[in-house]
Design a protein around this motif. Structure first.
Motif, PDB file in Angstrom:
ATOM      1  N   ALA A   1       0.834  -1.204   0.000  1.00 20.92           N
ATOM      2  CA  ALA A   1       0.000   0.000   0.000  1.00 20.92           C
ATOM      3  C   ALA A   1       0.869   1.254   0.000  1.00 20.92           C
ATOM      4  O   ALA A   1       1.786   1.393   0.815  1.00 20.92           O
ATOM      5  CB  ALA A   1      -0.927  -0.008   1.219  1.00 20.92           C
ATOM      6  N   GLY A   2       0.592   2.164  -0.921  1.00 24.47           N
ATOM      7  CA  GLY A   2       1.264   3.461  -0.962  1.00 24.47           C
ATOM      8  C   GLY A   2       2.722   3.420  -1.357  1.00 24.47           C
ATOM      9  O   GLY A   2       3.446   4.416  -1.168  1.00 24.47           O
ATOM     10  N   ILE A   3       3.187   2.348  -1.962  1.00 23.46           N
ATOM     11  CA  ILE A   3       4.626   2.219  -2.246  1.00 23.46           C
ATOM     12  C   ILE A   3       5.106   3.268  -3.253  1.00 23.46           C
ATOM     13  O   ILE A   3       6.229   3.759  -3.157  1.00 23.46           O
ATOM     14  CB  ILE A   3       4.943   0.779  -2.733  1.00 23.46           C
ATOM     15  N   GLU A   4       4.226   3.643  -4.187  1.00 23.85           N
ATOM     16  CA  GLU A   4       4.646   4.635  -5.185  1.00 23.85           C
ATOM     17  C   GLU A   4       4.832   6.029  -4.598  1.00 23.85           C
ATOM     18  O   GLU A   4       5.462   6.893  -5.221  1.00 23.85           O
ATOM     19  CB  GLU A   4       3.634   4.711  -6.341  1.00 23.85           C
ATOM     20  N   ASP A   5       4.290   6.264  -3.407  1.00 21.73           N
ATOM     21  CA  ASP A   5       4.381   7.591  -2.787  1.00 21.73           C
ATOM     22  C   ASP A   5       5.603   7.756  -1.893  1.00 21.73           C
ATOM     23  O   ASP A   5       5.849   8.842  -1.369  1.00 21.73           O
ATOM     24  CB  ASP A   5       3.115   7.865  -1.964  1.00 21.73           C
ATOM     25  N   LEU A   6       6.370   6.694  -1.696  1.00 21.14           N
ATOM     26  CA  LEU A   6       7.543   6.770  -0.834  1.00 21.14           C
ATOM     27  C   LEU A   6       8.664   7.568  -1.512  1.00 21.14           C
ATOM     28  O   LEU A   6       8.768   7.583  -2.740  1.00 21.14           O
ATOM     29  CB  LEU A   6       8.034   5.360  -0.499  1.00 21.14           C
ATOM     30  N   PRO A   7       9.516   8.227  -0.722  1.00 20.78           N
ATOM     31  CA  PRO A   7      10.676   8.922  -1.301  1.00 20.78           C
ATOM     32  C   PRO A   7      11.578   7.943  -2.036  1.00 20.78           C
ATOM     33  O   PRO A   7      11.672   6.766  -1.659  1.00 20.78           O
ATOM     34  CB  PRO A   7      11.382   9.519  -0.073  1.00 20.78           C
ATOM     35  N   ARG A   8      12.267   8.441  -3.064  1.00 18.24           N
ATOM     36  CA  ARG A   8      13.105   7.570  -3.887  1.00 18.24           C
ATOM     37  C   ARG A   8      14.563   8.018  -3.848  1.00 18.24           C
ATOM     38  O   ARG A   8      14.858   9.207  -3.815  1.00 18.24           O
ATOM     39  CB  ARG A   8      12.610   7.554  -5.336  1.00 18.24           C
ATOM     40  N   VAL A   9      15.433   7.012  -3.873  1.00 17.37           N
ATOM     41  CA  VAL A   9      16.875   7.262  -3.893  1.00 17.37           C
ATOM     42  C   VAL A   9      17.447   6.508  -5.089  1.00 17.37           C
ATOM     43  O   VAL A   9      17.476   5.268  -5.094  1.00 17.37           O
ATOM     44  CB  VAL A   9      17.552   6.783  -2.590  1.00 17.37           C
ATOM     45  N   VAL A  10      17.898   7.241  -6.111  1.00 17.77           N
ATOM     46  CA  VAL A  10      18.425   6.615  -7.321  1.00 17.77           C
ATOM     47  C   VAL A  10      19.473   7.534  -7.932  1.00 17.77           C
ATOM     48  O   VAL A  10      19.344   8.762  -7.890  1.00 17.77           O
ATOM     49  CB  VAL A  10      17.298   6.309  -8.333  1.00 17.77           C
ATOM     50  N   VAL A  11      20.527   6.951  -8.475  1.00 20.30           N
ATOM     51  CA  VAL A  11      21.635   7.703  -9.066  1.00 20.30           C
ATOM     52  C   VAL A  11      21.536   7.625 -10.580  1.00 20.30           C
ATOM     53  O   VAL A  11      21.594   6.524 -11.151  1.00 20.30           O
ATOM     54  CB  VAL A  11      22.995   7.126  -8.613  1.00 20.30           C
ATOM     55  N   PRO A  12      21.363   8.753 -11.278  1.00 19.37           N
ATOM     56  CA  PRO A  12      21.384   8.722 -12.750  1.00 19.37           C
ATOM     57  C   PRO A  12      22.807   8.516 -13.262  1.00 19.37           C
ATOM     58  O   PRO A  12      23.772   8.999 -12.657  1.00 19.37           O
ATOM     59  CB  PRO A  12      20.849  10.099 -13.145  1.00 19.37           C
ATOM     60  N   LEU A  13      22.952   7.778 -14.367  1.00 15.38           N
ATOM     61  CA  LEU A  13      24.285   7.476 -14.892  1.00 15.38           C
ATOM     62  C   LEU A  13      24.231   7.385 -16.410  1.00 15.38           C
ATOM     63  O   LEU A  13      23.313   6.778 -16.961  1.00 15.38           O
ATOM     64  CB  LEU A  13      24.782   6.142 -14.317  1.00 15.38           C
ATOM     65  N   PRO A  14      25.220   7.978 -17.102  1.00 12.37           N
ATOM     66  CA  PRO A  14      25.290   7.778 -18.552  1.00 12.37           C
ATOM     67  C   PRO A  14      25.685   6.340 -18.875  1.00 12.37           C
ATOM     68  O   PRO A  14      26.207   5.626 -18.010  1.00 12.37           O
ATOM     69  CB  PRO A  14      26.379   8.767 -18.996  1.00 12.37           C
ATOM     70  N   ASN A  15      25.445   5.942 -20.085  1.00 11.22           N
ATOM     71  CA  ASN A  15      25.812   4.596 -20.531  1.00 11.22           C
ATOM     72  C   ASN A  15      27.308   4.574 -20.824  1.00 11.22           C
ATOM     73  O   ASN A  15      27.749   4.595 -21.974  1.00 11.22           O
ATOM     74  CB  ASN A  15      24.990   4.232 -21.779  1.00 11.22           C
ATOM     75  N   ASP A  16      28.100   4.515 -19.744  1.00 18.18           N
ATOM     76  CA  ASP A  16      29.548   4.680 -19.872  1.00 18.18           C
ATOM     77  C   ASP A  16      30.251   3.847 -18.794  1.00 18.18           C
ATOM     78  O   ASP A  16      29.966   4.006 -17.601  1.00 18.18           O
ATOM     79  CB  ASP A  16      29.918   6.161 -19.715  1.00 18.18           C
ATOM     80  N   VAL A  17      31.147   2.988 -19.208  1.00 18.90           N
ATOM     81  CA  VAL A  17      31.848   2.107 -18.275  1.00 18.90           C
ATOM     82  C   VAL A  17      32.664   2.902 -17.271  1.00 18.90           C
ATOM     83  O   VAL A  17      32.696   2.585 -16.071  1.00 18.90           O
ATOM     84  CB  VAL A  17      32.745   1.105 -19.046  1.00 18.90           C
ATOM     85  N   ARG A  18      33.344   3.937 -17.737  1.00 12.57           N
ATOM     86  CA  ARG A  18      34.185   4.717 -16.830  1.00 12.57           C
ATOM     87  C   ARG A  18      33.356   5.377 -15.732  1.00 12.57           C
ATOM     88  O   ARG A  18      33.777   5.441 -14.572  1.00 12.57           O
ATOM     89  CB  ARG A  18      34.967   5.766 -17.609  1.00 12.57           C
ATOM     90  N   ALA A  19      32.173   5.855 -16.099  1.00 14.52           N
ATOM     91  CA  ALA A  19      31.306   6.482 -15.097  1.00 14.52           C
ATOM     92  C   ALA A  19      30.871   5.468 -14.052  1.00 14.52           C
ATOM     93  O   ALA A  19      30.800   5.781 -12.852  1.00 14.52           O
ATOM     94  CB  ALA A  19      30.094   7.106 -15.782  1.00 14.52           C
TER      95      ALA A  19
END
Length: 478
Positions: free
Chosen positions: A449-467
């Motif tokens: 219940a309500g899982i979509e409303d929870l705060p989110r923690v995610v790191v955006p990353l380019p499609n790059d091995v070095r990154a």
């Protein structure tokens, strides 16, 4: 029991189960398999029927896994199985119950775990194995994985709280359902690092393989894998094929067929292993969605990967995969375990040409007879119609991936041979498609219940091995 790589040379070292548990890919870029598959006799199959009835799923898992794991004590392995498979972790004490559908079909219910997807059945065992082996070796492990939807959440829920484990999980940005994203990204724990890659799942998988292929980096940061490239995860899935066969049949020589929705070929590869061991499986029906690389291969002998622009975003998103890692394991068996040919196909031709063609080979000509494989694919319209039909006919609500399986299975069902469809997830994970099919959203278990409303923690990353390497280096303590 010793293991070899699909690309290895005859004099390569043969590691044990515990050695490859923490490895993922083999150092040569291949995938691990046992030197030979254990062969089951009639007495063993009969004993397993009694064992499942009296000891339950955990006891059956211990018996099956003991054939592949001989460097963990039997009592310790039994404890690992009992901690992984019990009714405080799964919603049913049967762990994998079965139920009939119309038309001679059966459902093997694999979605009773913490994240409501079949991946829980392997991940819960993998978490227990990791904890045991890391404690035994006094080591830590940084897991690097990729997910198209369900693997990531199953891994994170199985690994969170383990003091010696950190998880880096790559996801294709914007390609998962809102529920799938919320399930992963709402985990705010230092040991869980969710990464949204600018690309499709195949890009995420390629990044994982590229980093794992840098052996110095892999060793420096103690990297391991939870994707189905990890043999331990694959062998855990063999157990539910045995359990489903036992629960659908009453005689030890009674044959069944399985229809398996699959994108990365891990789930159905476990069925292939069960069949090779001697479980009475007649046909293995492979079901794909519009991303039909695997269906094309099993129909034509041509394995042609697709680029990001050719990989469709579908309503069964966990199968939006155009480069199936585990097909290398099957091709290894198909070609008589000829590692040199596998190295040429997967190490040279596929990277260079984007495809290989086995259509003219005697091995492909005898594929159906030797290994029992057939295949088919499904479209958005097909899965909507299947969801609606099963709901109206049987009162059972299935998710879109399972619908791909049920729809394809109907074309291959034979009188007198039960066809078992391996369910993939609860419908709640794909509410939008369910609503489109039957006019309302599925019921939601209270724990979600309500899982979509929870705060989110995610790191955006380019499609790059070095990154990606930089991110890992920054998050792993020196």
């Amino acid at each position: 029991m010793r293991y070899l790589s699909t690309r290895g040379l005859p004099d390569d070292p043969r590691p044990t189960f515990s050695d490859i548990l923490l490895e993922g890919l083999a150092p040569d870029g291949g995938l691990y398999l046992p030197e030979s598959y254990p062969r089951l006799d009639a007495a063993t199959l009969a004993s397993w029927r009694t064992l499942l009835e009296t000891g339950g799923y955990a006891a059956l898992a211990h018996a099956v896994l003991s054939l592949f794991v001989d460097d963990i004590g039997s009592d310790d392995l039994r404890g690992i199985c009992e901690r992984a498979y019990n009714d405080t972790v799964f919603s049913s004490p049967e762990i994998v119950p079965v139920s009939p559908l119309s038309g001679g079909l059966w459902l093997a219910h694999l979605s009773g775990g913490p994240t409501a997807a079949f991946k829980d059945l392997a991940m819960q065992l993998l978490g227990q194995l990791f904890e045991y082996e890391l404690e035994r070796r006094d080591q830590e492990l940084n897991i690097l994985g990729a997910t198209s939807g369900d693997t990531g959440s199953a891994a994170e829920y199985a690994m969170r709280g383990l003091p010696r484990v950190r998880v880096f999980m790559l996801t294709p940005a914007g390609r998962m359902t809102p529920f799938q994203q919320a399930q992963m990204f709402s985990l705010d724990e230092e040991s869980i690092v969710n990464v949204a890659v600018d690309g499709v799942f195949d890009d995420c998988q390629d990044l994982v393989k590229a980093v794992a292929g840098d052996l110095d980096f892999k060793r420096r940061y103690s990297l391991g894998a939870v994707n189905s490239i990890n043999w331990a995860r694959l062998v855990a899935q063999v157990v539910y094929y045995v359990a489903a066969w036992l629960r659908v049949t009453s005689a030890d020589d009674e044959r069944v067929s399985f229809c398996v929705p699959t994108g990365n070929f891990g789930n159905i590869m476990a069925g292939h292993i069960a069949r090779m061991m001697g479980v009475p499986i007649d046909t293995l029906v492979l079901a794909t969605n519009e991303n039909n690389v695997l269906d094309e291969f099993f129909r034509t002998g041509v394995y042609r990967v697709r680029g990001a622009s050719e990989t469709h975003a579908t309503s069964s998103p966990s199968m939006d995969i155009s480069k199936a890692s585990n097909v290398e394991r099957f091709v290894f068996d198909l070609l008589g375990r000829d590692a040199a040919r596998v190295r040429e196909l997967f190490g040279v031709r596929l990277p260079r040409d984007g495809f290989f063609d086995l259509s003219g080979t005697p091995e492909f000509a005898s594929l159906r007879e030797r290994f029992g494989f057939v295949s088919g694919s499904s479209t958005h319209a097909d899965r909507l119609a299947t969801i609606a039909a099963v709901w109206a006919r049987d009162g059972v609500l299935i998710d879109p991936h399972t619908a791909d399986g049920v729809g394809v299975a109907a074309s291959f069902a034979e009188p007198g041979v039960p066809m078992i469809v391996t369910e993939t997830a609860l419908p709640v994970k794909f509410a939008e498609t369910i609503a489109e099919a039957i006019g309302r959203e599925p019921e939601r278990p209270p724990r979600f219940a309500g899982i979509e409303d929870l705060p989110r923690v995610v790191v955006p990353l380019p499609n790059d091995v070095r990154a990606l390497k930089t991110l890992i280096a920054e998050r792993v303590p020196a």
